[in-house]
Scaffold this active site. Structure first.
Site, PDB file in Angstrom:
ATOM      1  N   HIS A 119      72.148 101.917 -34.058  1.00 17.41           N
ATOM      2  CA  HIS A 119      70.712 101.899 -34.313  1.00 17.41           C
ATOM      3  C   HIS A 119      70.317 100.597 -35.015  1.00 17.41           C
ATOM      4  CE1 HIS A 119      66.983 104.480 -35.357  1.00 17.41           C
ATOM      5  NE2 HIS A 119      66.663 103.200 -35.487  1.00 17.41           N
ATOM      6  N   LEU A 146      66.693  94.373 -32.860  1.00 22.02           N
ATOM      7  CA  LEU A 146      66.989  92.952 -32.683  1.00 22.02           C
ATOM      8  C   LEU A 146      65.731  92.121 -32.432  1.00 22.02           C
ATOM      9  CD1 LEU A 146      70.311  93.090 -30.612  1.00 22.02           C
ATOM     10  CD2 LEU A 146      69.994  92.913 -33.101  1.00 22.02           C
ATOM     11  N   ASP A 206      69.952 101.162 -39.004  1.00 29.19           N
ATOM     12  CA  ASP A 206      68.506 101.020 -38.764  1.00 29.19           C
ATOM     13  C   ASP A 206      68.053  99.631 -39.210  1.00 29.19           C
ATOM     14  OD1 ASP A 206      65.954 101.556 -37.945  1.00 29.19           O
ATOM     15  OD2 ASP A 206      65.475 102.980 -39.541  1.00 29.19           O
TER      16      ASP A 206
END
Length: 406
Positions: free
Chosen positions: A67, A70, A310
């Protein structure tokens, strides 16, 4: 350029094969080879063999972060695939799964192909996650079959919840037909219009709070749908005790649910927001100490299957503003492993469990290569030096470090 690599004297931790011992690991042409079958000096020219002495280090299957954000395409000023995977490699990750809330949203073959094209030059494998709904607007499903055929490993509207329960039901059914994982961003929008966790700290600061129910209500819905349909669902970035208990109970009933949490939820609490610190603003928000302890317990007892960062970078322009206006997001690729190793030092989990949470299980859940050091497997390997200090200095991070916040 050597075609073979011999990692010597390391502690091999390979939970998939129930291996935990000191021994060598041989890599030949990008695959794990049996170091006892043929001596390297006899199997190839010795000039083509590189040796690494890993004495005192752990040698584990390459870490996989399932997760990350980018930001490419569309917000490369925050992060791009090359800088993001450079950060991943620096943090010990050999693969990442990137969320679809790019600009444009990854809801089509064109965006998926662009991501994979850029990833050919990356420092880690990149597995695209596509949107569940077109433009993540929650109105109509994307073309799961086409997306799967072009390299997508999962679907999610991460960053936004799927409000329509019927649409989420269809997503679980359709995804199952195509061998895709549904990743839920579990959030009830009508309860989540605050800026931090609802509690004593939010009251002191005069900031509008988000109750834990905003997450757990939607976690309950996803579990109910998965149980009704007999389909699988993965719950992203779990932050609170009630969600953990719902997932634990569902697993005990045999529901096909998996879940992840992130280092900031087992390390920090909403007290980090004191002083209106925007670096501590994220969604779901940092919760109470009770919730933090529940997350740690969930990692220990198997409620959570994976640790995922995340990783969500923003620029200074979006963080160095008033707390109400600051963007949600925290980075984590460089710090996830050190923070997770603290769980081992503190006796919350053992070494094997850590590798399961950060490598074995993410590979299994996503259905991708990795998570094992079996002979013949792709040689994604992480060597962990437990004695090496890791100063958390922005100047030592990847090239976009100066615009990334944690």
């Amino acid at each position: 350029m050597p075609t073979s690599l011999l990692i010597k004297n390391g502690r091999i931790i390979d939970p998939a094969n129930k291996v935990d011992c000191i021994r060598d690991l041989l890599i030949v042409d990008g695959r794990i080879a049996d170091p006892t079958a043929v001596p390297p000096s006899e199997s190839s020219d010795s000039s083509e063999i590189q040796e690494i002495d890993a004495a005192g280090c752990w040698v584990v299957p390459g870490l996989i972060d399932m997760h990350v954000h980018l930001r490419e395409p569309g917000e490369e000023y925050k992060e791009d695939i090359l800088s993001g995977t450079r950060a991943a490699a620096a943090g010990g990750f050999t693969a990442v799964a990137c969320m679809p809330n790019t600009k444009p949203v990854n809801d089509s073959r064109a965006v998926t192909v662009l991501i994979l094209s850029q990833a050919e030059k990356a420092d880690a494998r990149v597995y695209p996650v596509a949107a569940i709904s077109q433009n993540s607007q929650g109105n109509a499903l994307t073309e799961f079959g086409e997306l799967k055929a072009n390299g997508v490993v999962a679907v999610s509207d991460d960053g936004l919840p799927v409000r329509d329960s019927q649409l989420m039901r269809r997503a679980m059914e359709y995804a199952d037909d195509h061998g895709l994982l549904v990743i839920s961003h579990s959030e009830e929008p009508s309860l989540s219009n605050g800026v931090m966790n609802e509690g004593i700290i939010s009251t002191r600061l005069g900031l509008k709070g988000i109750p834990t129910a905003a997450e757990s209500i939607m976690v309950y819905r996803e579990i109910a749908l998965a149980e009704c349909l007999g389909k699988r669902v993965h719950i992203a970035h779990v932050s609170c005790a009630m969600s953990a208990e719902l997932i634990r109970s569902a697993k005990a009933r045999g529901v096909r649910v998996t879940a992840e949490t992130a280092p900031h939820y087992f390390t920090l609490t909403d007290e980090a927001v004191m002083g209106y610190t925007t670096n501590a603003k994220m969604n779901p928000p940092l919760r109470s100490e009770k919730d933090r302890q529940a997350i740690r317990q969930g990692l220990a007892d198997g409620t959570f299957d994976a640790i995922a960062t995340d990783h969500a970078p923003h620029s200074m322009l979006e963080k160095e503003v008033e707390f109400d206006r600051a963007m949600n997001g925290i980075i984590g690729l460089e710090t996830s492993l050190p923070l997770s190793l603290a769980l081992v030092r503190e006796g919350v989990i053992n070494e094997q469990k850590l590798v399961e949470l950060m490598s074995v299980n993410p590979a299994r859940i996503l259905g991708v290569e990795g998570g094992t050091l079996s002979t013949g497997a792709v040689a994604d390997v992480t060597v962990i030096n437990l004695t090496l200090p890791l100063p958390i200095l922005k100047s030592r991070w990847s090239r976009k470090a100066r615009t990334r916040h944690f």
